[in-house]
Design a protein around this motif. Sequence first.
Motif, mmCIF file in Angstrom:
data_model
loop_
_atom_site.group_PDB
_atom_site.id
_atom_site.type_symbol
_atom_site.label_atom_id
_atom_site.label_comp_id
_atom_site.label_asym_id
_atom_site.label_seq_id
_atom_site.Cartn_x
_atom_site.Cartn_y
_atom_site.Cartn_z
ATOM 1 N N LEU A 166 -40.633 -60.695 -6.878
ATOM 2 C CA LEU A 166 -39.762 -61.800 -7.258
ATOM 3 C C LEU A 166 -39.353 -61.608 -8.715
ATOM 4 O O LEU A 166 -40.154 -61.144 -9.533
ATOM 5 C CB LEU A 166 -40.487 -63.137 -7.101
ATOM 6 N N PHE A 167 -38.114 -62.002 -9.045
ATOM 7 C CA PHE A 167 -37.594 -61.792 -10.391
ATOM 8 C C PHE A 167 -37.146 -63.118 -10.993
ATOM 9 O O PHE A 167 -36.541 -63.941 -10.305
ATOM 10 C CB PHE A 167 -36.429 -60.805 -10.374
ATOM 11 N N CYS A 168 -37.441 -63.280 -12.293
ATOM 12 C CA CYS A 168 -37.064 -64.493 -13.021
ATOM 13 C C CYS A 168 -36.300 -64.118 -14.284
ATOM 14 O O CYS A 168 -36.579 -63.070 -14.892
ATOM 15 C CB CYS A 168 -38.300 -65.284 -13.422
ATOM 16 N N PRO A 169 -35.361 -64.969 -14.721
ATOM 17 C CA PRO A 169 -34.695 -64.731 -15.999
ATOM 18 C C PRO A 169 -35.724 -64.654 -17.123
ATOM 19 O O PRO A 169 -36.712 -65.395 -17.132
ATOM 20 C CB PRO A 169 -33.780 -65.950 -16.158
ATOM 21 N N VAL A 170 -35.480 -63.771 -18.073
ATOM 22 C CA VAL A 170 -36.482 -63.453 -19.089
ATOM 23 C C VAL A 170 -37.033 -64.690 -19.792
ATOM 24 O O VAL A 170 -38.247 -64.847 -19.926
ATOM 25 C CB VAL A 170 -35.891 -62.467 -20.120
ATOM 26 N N ASP A 171 -36.175 -65.579 -20.266
ATOM 27 C CA ASP A 171 -36.622 -66.677 -21.126
ATOM 28 C C ASP A 171 -36.595 -68.047 -20.461
ATOM 29 O O ASP A 171 -36.756 -69.063 -21.144
ATOM 30 C CB ASP A 171 -35.760 -66.717 -22.397
ATOM 31 N N ASP A 172 -36.421 -68.107 -19.150
ATOM 32 C CA ASP A 172 -36.314 -69.381 -18.453
ATOM 33 C C ASP A 172 -37.694 -69.807 -17.956
ATOM 34 O O ASP A 172 -38.094 -69.501 -16.822
ATOM 35 C CB ASP A 172 -35.326 -69.254 -17.290
ATOM 36 N N ASP A 173 -38.451 -70.540 -18.804
ATOM 37 C CA ASP A 173 -39.813 -70.898 -18.426
ATOM 38 C C ASP A 173 -39.850 -71.844 -17.227
ATOM 39 O O ASP A 173 -40.820 -71.855 -16.464
ATOM 40 C CB ASP A 173 -40.563 -71.499 -19.611
ATOM 41 N N ILE A 174 -38.781 -72.636 -17.030
ATOM 42 C CA ILE A 174 -38.734 -73.517 -15.858
ATOM 43 C C ILE A 174 -38.652 -72.689 -14.577
ATOM 44 O O ILE A 174 -39.359 -72.958 -13.590
ATOM 45 C CB ILE A 174 -37.537 -74.481 -15.949
ATOM 46 N N ALA A 175 -37.811 -71.667 -14.589
ATOM 47 C CA ALA A 175 -37.710 -70.781 -13.424
ATOM 48 C C ALA A 175 -39.036 -70.069 -13.171
ATOM 49 O O ALA A 175 -39.461 -69.904 -12.012
ATOM 50 C CB ALA A 175 -36.594 -69.766 -13.638
ATOM 51 N N TRP A 176 -39.703 -69.647 -14.242
ATOM 52 C CA TRP A 176 -41.008 -68.994 -14.082
ATOM 53 C C TRP A 176 -42.027 -69.951 -13.457
ATOM 54 O O TRP A 176 -42.754 -69.575 -12.538
ATOM 55 C CB TRP A 176 -41.511 -68.491 -15.438
ATOM 56 N N ARG A 177 -42.041 -71.172 -13.943
ATOM 57 C CA ARG A 177 -43.020 -72.126 -13.409
ATOM 58 C C ARG A 177 -42.758 -72.399 -11.930
ATOM 59 O O ARG A 177 -43.701 -72.412 -11.118
ATOM 60 C CB ARG A 177 -42.967 -73.435 -14.207
#
Length: 220
Positions: free
Chosen positions: A151-162
């Motif tokens: 799975l891949f997340c935008p580098v600086d998007d902590d909401i997407a990471w969470r």
Amino acid sequence: DSVIAASHSFAEALSHAYGNGLPVEVVLNGRAATALEIDKRPLIFTAGRLWDEGKNIAVLDRAAVKMEPPVVAAGPLTGPNGARGEFAHLKLVGTLNESEIVPWYAAASIFASPARYEPFGLAVLQAAQAGTALVLSDIPTFRELWDGVALFCPVDDDIAWRHALEDLLGAPQRARALGRAAQQRAARYSLEAMVCGTLDVYSRALARKTSVAPSLHAVP
């Protein structure tokens, strides 16, 4: 005579930085898989130079606010240049040697790497060899190596990471499937393939040297 890059993506970055005349050849990194007893738990793990801004561990720290279970991070907090990582929401376990870190890879159901850039990412490979589901930053190197099995997340998007981490924790069957897929992909990045690729670069470099060396009879 030759520059070896650990991925095609990093080779492109080198050529962009230093010019297309740079003799870059690609030999993908590899490592021998560690024999281990895998016992997956609802655990998120990351490892690396925690002080290094390029590893971008701060985004995991922000994503980990009130997460259960906590995100476990292994690695040094202080770098040789004086840089220091400060994290409020990660469970820090310090710098671990190989025998100490292997159980974390065996137990973690998810490995997270939010790096801003990577030549390759050996910690990701070690996690994949342990059958751990990968959640990675959406950067060219990780796409090249792990597209279709992570799975891949935008580098600086902590909401997407969470959201990505919490959703995967809540779907253990999907996490196990991703872990198996990552483990199969990891077989491509073997120690043997890296050694053979490196020896091939040396062989071709030596052949070029031999072809242009002056003969003894031509020396005045």
